[in-house]
Design a protein around this motif. Structure first.
Motif, PDB file in Angstrom:
ATOM      1  N   ILE A 155      56.264  41.652  35.190  1.00 29.64           N
ATOM      2  CA  ILE A 155      55.504  41.464  33.962  1.00 29.64           C
ATOM      3  C   ILE A 155      56.494  41.162  32.850  1.00 29.64           C
ATOM      4  N   PHE A 156      56.229  40.137  32.083  1.00 27.83           N
ATOM      5  CA  PHE A 156      57.001  39.776  30.908  1.00 27.83           C
ATOM      6  C   PHE A 156      56.316  40.431  29.722  1.00 27.83           C
ATOM      7  N   THR A 157      56.967  41.412  29.086  1.00 28.51           N
ATOM      8  CA  THR A 157      56.283  42.218  28.076  1.00 28.51           C
ATOM      9  C   THR A 157      57.207  42.569  26.918  1.00 28.51           C
ATOM     10  N   ASP A 158      56.598  43.012  25.853  1.00 30.96           N
ATOM     11  CA  ASP A 158      57.316  43.499  24.686  1.00 30.96           C
ATOM     12  C   ASP A 158      57.305  45.025  24.749  1.00 30.96           C
ATOM     13  N   PRO A 159      58.454  45.676  24.729  1.00 33.68           N
ATOM     14  CA  PRO A 159      58.468  47.134  24.862  1.00 33.68           C
ATOM     15  C   PRO A 159      58.037  47.897  23.615  1.00 33.68           C
ATOM     16  N   MET A 160      57.786  47.199  22.525  1.00 31.31           N
ATOM     17  CA  MET A 160      57.363  47.888  21.306  1.00 31.31           C
ATOM     18  C   MET A 160      56.008  48.568  21.510  1.00 31.31           C
ATOM     19  N   THR A 161      55.127  47.931  22.266  1.00 25.24           N
ATOM     20  CA  THR A 161      53.882  48.562  22.703  1.00 25.24           C
ATOM     21  C   THR A 161      53.938  48.602  24.233  1.00 25.24           C
ATOM     22  N   PRO A 162      54.234  49.741  24.802  1.00 20.09           N
ATOM     23  CA  PRO A 162      54.552  49.811  26.232  1.00 20.09           C
ATOM     24  C   PRO A 162      53.361  49.745  27.186  1.00 20.09           C
ATOM     25  N   CYS A 163      52.276  49.123  26.777  1.00 19.61           N
ATOM     26  CA  CYS A 163      51.120  49.017  27.675  1.00 19.61           C
ATOM     27  C   CYS A 163      51.446  48.147  28.894  1.00 19.61           C
ATOM     28  N   GLY A 164      52.203  47.075  28.697  1.00 15.38           N
ATOM     29  CA  GLY A 164      52.606  46.229  29.821  1.00 15.38           C
ATOM     30  C   GLY A 164      53.472  46.982  30.816  1.00 15.38           C
ATOM     31  N   GLN A 165      54.313  47.856  30.317  1.00 13.71           N
ATOM     32  CA  GLN A 165      55.169  48.643  31.200  1.00 13.71           C
ATOM     33  C   GLN A 165      54.355  49.671  31.985  1.00 13.71           C
ATOM     34  N   ILE A 166      53.317  50.208  31.381  1.00 14.97           N
ATOM     35  CA  ILE A 166      52.440  51.146  32.095  1.00 14.97           C
ATOM     36  C   ILE A 166      51.777  50.435  33.267  1.00 14.97           C
ATOM     37  N   ILE A 167      51.309  49.217  33.038  1.00  9.52           N
ATOM     38  CA  ILE A 167      50.685  48.438  34.114  1.00  9.52           C
ATOM     39  C   ILE A 167      51.710  48.092  35.191  1.00  9.52           C
TER      40      ILE A 167
ATOM     41  N   SER B 128      63.492  46.044  34.373  1.00  7.59           N
ATOM     42  CA  SER B 128      64.458  45.357  35.227  1.00  7.59           C
ATOM     43  C   SER B 128      65.490  44.587  34.409  1.00  7.59           C
ATOM     44  N   ILE B 129      65.007  43.776  33.473  1.00 10.51           N
ATOM     45  CA  ILE B 129      65.895  42.947  32.650  1.00 10.51           C
ATOM     46  C   ILE B 129      65.461  43.083  31.196  1.00 10.51           C
ATOM     47  N   TRP B 130      66.444  43.176  30.318  1.00  9.89           N
ATOM     48  CA  TRP B 130      66.196  43.254  28.881  1.00  9.89           C
ATOM     49  C   TRP B 130      66.723  41.966  28.249  1.00  9.89           C
ATOM     50  N   LEU B 131      65.845  41.112  27.769  1.00 12.13           N
ATOM     51  CA  LEU B 131      66.237  39.899  27.064  1.00 12.13           C
ATOM     52  C   LEU B 131      66.243  40.233  25.574  1.00 12.13           C
ATOM     53  N   LYS B 132      67.425  40.410  25.024  1.00 12.43           N
ATOM     54  CA  LYS B 132      67.551  40.854  23.629  1.00 12.43           C
ATOM     55  C   LYS B 132      67.827  39.661  22.724  1.00 12.43           C
ATOM     56  N   ARG B 133      66.984  39.499  21.719  1.00 10.44           N
ATOM     57  CA  ARG B 133      67.113  38.392  20.784  1.00 10.44           C
ATOM     58  C   ARG B 133      68.059  38.743  19.639  1.00 10.44           C
ATOM     59  N   ILE B 134      69.231  39.224  19.962  1.00 11.14           N
ATOM     60  CA  ILE B 134      70.232  39.510  18.933  1.00 11.14           C
ATOM     61  C   ILE B 134      71.510  38.786  19.292  1.00 11.14           C
ATOM     62  N   ASP B 135      72.342  38.639  18.302  1.00  9.67           N
ATOM     63  CA  ASP B 135      73.633  37.996  18.498  1.00  9.67           C
ATOM     64  C   ASP B 135      74.649  38.780  17.693  1.00  9.67           C
ATOM     65  N   PHE B 136      75.816  38.953  18.228  1.00 15.32           N
ATOM     66  CA  PHE B 136      76.828  39.748  17.546  1.00 15.32           C
ATOM     67  C   PHE B 136      77.446  39.033  16.354  1.00 15.32           C
ATOM     68  N   VAL B 137      76.963  37.841  16.032  1.00 19.17           N
ATOM     69  CA  VAL B 137      77.378  37.193  14.792  1.00 19.17           C
ATOM     70  C   VAL B 137      76.753  37.938  13.615  1.00 19.17           C
TER      71      VAL B 137
ATOM     72  N   MET C 254      65.609  53.320  21.165  1.00 14.31           N
ATOM     73  CA  MET C 254      64.978  53.705  22.428  1.00 14.31           C
ATOM     74  C   MET C 254      65.363  52.768  23.555  1.00 14.31           C
ATOM     75  N   ASP C 255      65.598  51.491  23.230  1.00 14.31           N
ATOM     76  CA  ASP C 255      66.024  50.549  24.258  1.00 14.31           C
ATOM     77  C   ASP C 255      67.395  50.924  24.809  1.00 14.31           C
ATOM     78  N   VAL C 256      68.268  51.374  23.949  1.00 15.40           N
ATOM     79  CA  VAL C 256      69.613  51.765  24.367  1.00 15.40           C
ATOM     80  C   VAL C 256      69.562  53.025  25.226  1.00 15.40           C
ATOM     81  N   HIS C 257      68.750  53.989  24.811  1.00 12.81           N
ATOM     82  CA  HIS C 257      68.632  55.231  25.574  1.00 12.81           C
ATOM     83  C   HIS C 257      67.931  55.001  26.914  1.00 12.81           C
ATOM     84  N   ALA C 258      66.927  54.133  26.923  1.00 16.70           N
ATOM     85  CA  ALA C 258      66.204  53.867  28.170  1.00 16.70           C
ATOM     86  C   ALA C 258      67.102  53.162  29.183  1.00 16.70           C
ATOM     87  N   ALA C 259      67.970  52.286  28.722  1.00  9.86           N
ATOM     88  CA  ALA C 259      68.885  51.587  29.628  1.00  9.86           C
ATOM     89  C   ALA C 259      70.136  52.410  29.928  1.00  9.86           C
TER      90      ALA C 259
END
Length: 137
Positions: free
Chosen positions: A1-13, A105-114, A32-37
């Motif tokens: 499932i491709f989901t947004d973890p801000m509302t974890p309903c997709g992760q529950i499914i 499984s995979i975290w696609l993070k839309r951040i850049d260290f710039v 929470m993303d850092v702690h979960a990973a």
């Protein structure tokens, strides 16, 4: 499932059907993303969001950073408590939001260290911050 973890309903499914999940996010409050990973995140060294601290902090700024971390955890426990009760009821076992997100499984993070401070991450976190950049005119 491709989901947004801000509302974890997709992760529950995803957990209910035992299928892998891919998270697409910029960041979650309270790290929470850092702690979960299970990435290292010492509050005295990693600047918190909206703290205006840099990666070179004095002792007073480190204390302020720790206090922000404590207040974030209290606030986020109140905000995410409806999802915790929903997950516990639906999956028939006690769950926290961090436990839910730890199955990603995979975290696609839309951040850049710039624009962000470098932080330690796990191998399943992939930075795709460049996709949000526009061509210079």
């Amino acid at each position: 499932i491709f989901t947004d973890p801000m509302t974890p309903c997709g992760q529950i499914i995803a957990l209910h059907f035992s299928i892998p999940s891919v998270f697409f996010l910029r960041g979650i409050p309270c790290a929470m993303d850092v702690h979960a990973a299970q990435s290292p995140d010492p509050p005295s060294y990693v600047p918190r969001m909206f703290s205006l601290n840099t990666d070179h902090m004095a002792f007073s700024q480190r204390v302020k950073n720790v206090l922000i971390t404590i207040s974030e955890s209290f606030t986020c426990s109140m905000v995410f408590s409806p999802f915790e009760s929903l997950a516990s009821e639906f999956l028939q076992k006690p769950m926290t939001v961090t436990q839910l997100l730890s199955h990603g499984s995979i975290w696609l993070k839309r951040i850049d260290f710039v624009f962000e401070y470098p932080t330690p991450v796990m191998p399943n976190m992939i930075f795709i911050g460049g996709i949000n950049c526009g061509q210079k005119k």
